[in-house]
Write a protein that holds these residues in place. Structure first.
Motif, mmCIF file in Angstrom:
data_model
loop_
_atom_site.group_PDB
_atom_site.id
_atom_site.type_symbol
_atom_site.label_atom_id
_atom_site.label_comp_id
_atom_site.label_asym_id
_atom_site.label_seq_id
_atom_site.Cartn_x
_atom_site.Cartn_y
_atom_site.Cartn_z
ATOM 1 N N THR A 21 7.313 -15.507 32.537
ATOM 2 C CA THR A 21 5.877 -15.320 32.677
ATOM 3 C C THR A 21 5.183 -16.124 31.594
ATOM 4 O O THR A 21 5.673 -16.228 30.468
ATOM 5 C CB THR A 21 5.477 -13.842 32.571
ATOM 6 N N ASN A 44 1.679 -16.603 29.429
ATOM 7 C CA ASN A 44 0.604 -15.706 29.013
ATOM 8 C C ASN A 44 -0.271 -16.345 27.945
ATOM 9 O O ASN A 44 0.100 -17.333 27.309
ATOM 10 C CB ASN A 44 1.204 -14.413 28.442
ATOM 11 N N LYS A 45 -1.431 -15.737 27.733
ATOM 12 C CA LYS A 45 -2.344 -16.125 26.666
ATOM 13 C C LYS A 45 -2.656 -14.898 25.820
ATOM 14 O O LYS A 45 -2.802 -13.787 26.343
ATOM 15 C CB LYS A 45 -3.653 -16.690 27.231
ATOM 16 N N LEU A 46 -2.756 -15.086 24.514
ATOM 17 C CA LEU A 46 -3.087 -14.000 23.603
ATOM 18 C C LEU A 46 -4.173 -14.465 22.643
ATOM 19 O O LEU A 46 -3.978 -15.438 21.900
ATOM 20 C CB LEU A 46 -1.856 -13.566 22.808
ATOM 21 N N THR A 94 -6.332 -19.065 20.512
ATOM 22 C CA THR A 94 -5.709 -18.410 21.659
ATOM 23 C C THR A 94 -4.303 -18.967 21.784
ATOM 24 O O THR A 94 -4.113 -20.184 21.915
ATOM 25 C CB THR A 94 -6.499 -18.669 22.948
ATOM 26 N N HIS A 97 -0.659 -19.632 23.439
ATOM 27 C CA HIS A 97 0.119 -19.753 24.674
ATOM 28 C C HIS A 97 1.516 -19.229 24.383
ATOM 29 O O HIS A 97 2.189 -19.695 23.461
ATOM 30 C CB HIS A 97 0.186 -21.228 25.094
ATOM 31 N N TYR A 98 1.985 -18.248 25.187
ATOM 32 C CA TYR A 98 3.345 -17.758 24.983
ATOM 33 C C TYR A 98 4.027 -17.483 26.313
ATOM 34 O O TYR A 98 3.367 -17.272 27.334
ATOM 35 C CB TYR A 98 3.374 -16.533 24.074
ATOM 36 N N GLU A 99 5.355 -17.510 26.279
ATOM 37 C CA GLU A 99 6.168 -17.361 27.472
ATOM 38 C C GLU A 99 7.217 -16.290 27.231
ATOM 39 O O GLU A 99 7.790 -16.210 26.138
ATOM 40 C CB GLU A 99 6.825 -18.702 27.823
ATOM 41 N N TYR A 152 6.529 -19.518 21.959
ATOM 42 C CA TYR A 152 5.089 -19.777 21.955
ATOM 43 C C TYR A 152 4.779 -21.095 21.265
ATOM 44 O O TYR A 152 5.605 -21.633 20.513
ATOM 45 C CB TYR A 152 4.323 -18.627 21.299
ATOM 46 N N VAL A 203 4.288 -7.818 22.889
ATOM 47 C CA VAL A 203 5.482 -7.783 23.729
ATOM 48 C C VAL A 203 6.422 -6.631 23.372
ATOM 49 O O VAL A 203 6.998 -5.992 24.252
ATOM 50 C CB VAL A 203 6.247 -9.124 23.639
#
Length: 279
Positions: free
Chosen positions: A5, A7-9, A15, A17-19, A56, A89
Motif C-alpha cells: 500500500t 500512503n501519505k502522512l 508530507t 510518502h511511505y509504503e 519511506y 503503522v
C-alpha cells in the motif's frame, strides 16, 4: 507477502510518502542521503514474508516534499518523522528499525530519544564522523564537498564526494542501460542531489551521537557495516560507536549500498539478525 500500500502522512513542515508491505512485526527501513524508499525494493519482498515492512522517502527527497522553501534538515526532525511513521503503522508497539548512512543516524537519534519504541536498531554505516579521532579531517572533507557543490555544481561535487568516501566504484550504469523501474529511481535520486548537498550533508555528518544514552540500550543496537566499505570514511564511525557499546561490528554483504547491490543476501543476513531479538 501482502500487497503493497502507498500512503501519505502529514508531519510538521512536510508530507511523507511511505509504503507498507507484508504482515507481522513492523520493520522500518530508513534510507539515507539522496535516496528514497525505492532503494530497498530488492529486499522488501523477501522481508515482507515475515514482517510488516515500512519504507519511506525521507523529508525533502523524491515524493516527500517539504512545505514551503527547503531548509537544512535537523537530525532531531528526521527522528521525529520516523517516530510519526511508527505511530501511524505500529501504534505504541516497539518496532524493528534498519537505517543506513544518514538513515542510520536517524535511527540512532530515534532510539536515543524514544528507546521504548525500538525493539532493535541495525545501524548500517552512520557517517557520524565527529566520533572519529581524526574528526577535523573528516569535517574538512565534507565542508570541501559542500563548497565544491556551491562553487562548481553537482557534477563536480559528486566526483569529490564519491572519491573521498570510497564509493566511486558504486557508480550506476548509464541511465539508458537501466531497467525502467531502476531508471525511475535513478532519476529521482538525481533530482534529490541538490537537496542532499545543500540541506543534509553537513547537518548529518556533524551529528554527535549520545554515546552514554546508547550504552544504556546497547542490547538493542546492532552496529553494522559493509564488507567492502567499512574501512572508508562513511563506514569508520560505526567501529567507534561499537567500541562504546561493547559489541563487534556485524558485517553485511557489499559496500555502503549493499542493500541495493546485494539485496537477497543482505535481506537474509538482516532477517537472521532480527531473530536474535531478546525482548
Amino acid at each position: 507477502m501482502g500487497a503493497k500500500t502507498v500512503n501519505k502522512l502529514a508531519v510538521p513542515g512536510a508530507t511523507l510518502h511511505y509504503e507498507v508491505t507484508g504482515s507481522g512485526p513492523v520493520l522500518l527501513l530508513i534510507a539515507g542521503g539522496g535516496t528514497d524508499a525505492g532503494v530497498f525494493s530488492g529486499m522488501v519482498g523477501q522481508l515482507a514474508a515475515e514482517y510488516t515492512v515500512v519504507t519511506y522517502d525521507p523529508r525533502g527527497n523524491s515524493r516527500s516534499r517539504s512545505d514551503g522553501d527547503a531548509t537544512d534538515e535537523s537530525v532531531e526532525q528526521s527522528a521525529a518523522d520516523a517516530l510519526a511513521l511508527l505511530d501511524a503503522v505500529a501504534g505504541h508497539e516497539p518496532a524493528y528499525v534498519f537505517g543506513t548512512s544518514s538513515g542510520a543516524i536517524t535511527g540512532l537519534e530515534l532510539i536515543t530519544r524514544h528507546p521504548e519504541r525500538v525493539r532493535m536498531l541495525v545501524a548500517h554505516e552512520p557517517p557520524c564522523t565527529e566520533v572519529l579521532p581524526d574528526a577535523a579531517d573528516a569535517r574538512a572533507f565534507f565542508e570541501d564537498v559542500y563548497a565544491t557543490y556551491r562553487e562548481d555544481g553537482l557534477t563536480a561535487a559528486d566526483v569529490v564526494f564519491m572519491m573521498g568516501t570510497g564509493m566511486d566504484d558504486d557508480a550506476m550504469p548509464p541511465m539508458e542501460d537501466l531497467l525502467p523501474e531502476y531508471r525511475e529511481l535513478a532519476e529521482r535520486m538525481q533530482g534529490n542531489a541538490a537537496t542532499f548537498y545543500e540541506h543534509k550533508l553537513l547537518p548529518f555528518t556533524r551529528y554527535v551521537p549520545d554515546l552514554d544514552a546508547l550504552r544504556r540500550v546497547a542490547d538493542r543496537v546492532v552496529p553494522a557495516a559493509g564488507l567492502e566499505s567499512f574501512a572508508h570514511l562513511p563506514g569508520r564511525p560505526i567501529e567507534v560507536v561499537a567500541e562504546h557499546l561493547g559489541w563487534p561490528v556485524v558485517m553485511f554483504p557489499g559496500g555502503h549500498g549493499g542493500y541495493a547491490s546485494h539485496p537477497a543476501p543482505f535481506a537474509t543476513h538482516l532477517a537472521h539478525l532480527l531473530k536474535t531479538d531478546t525482548l
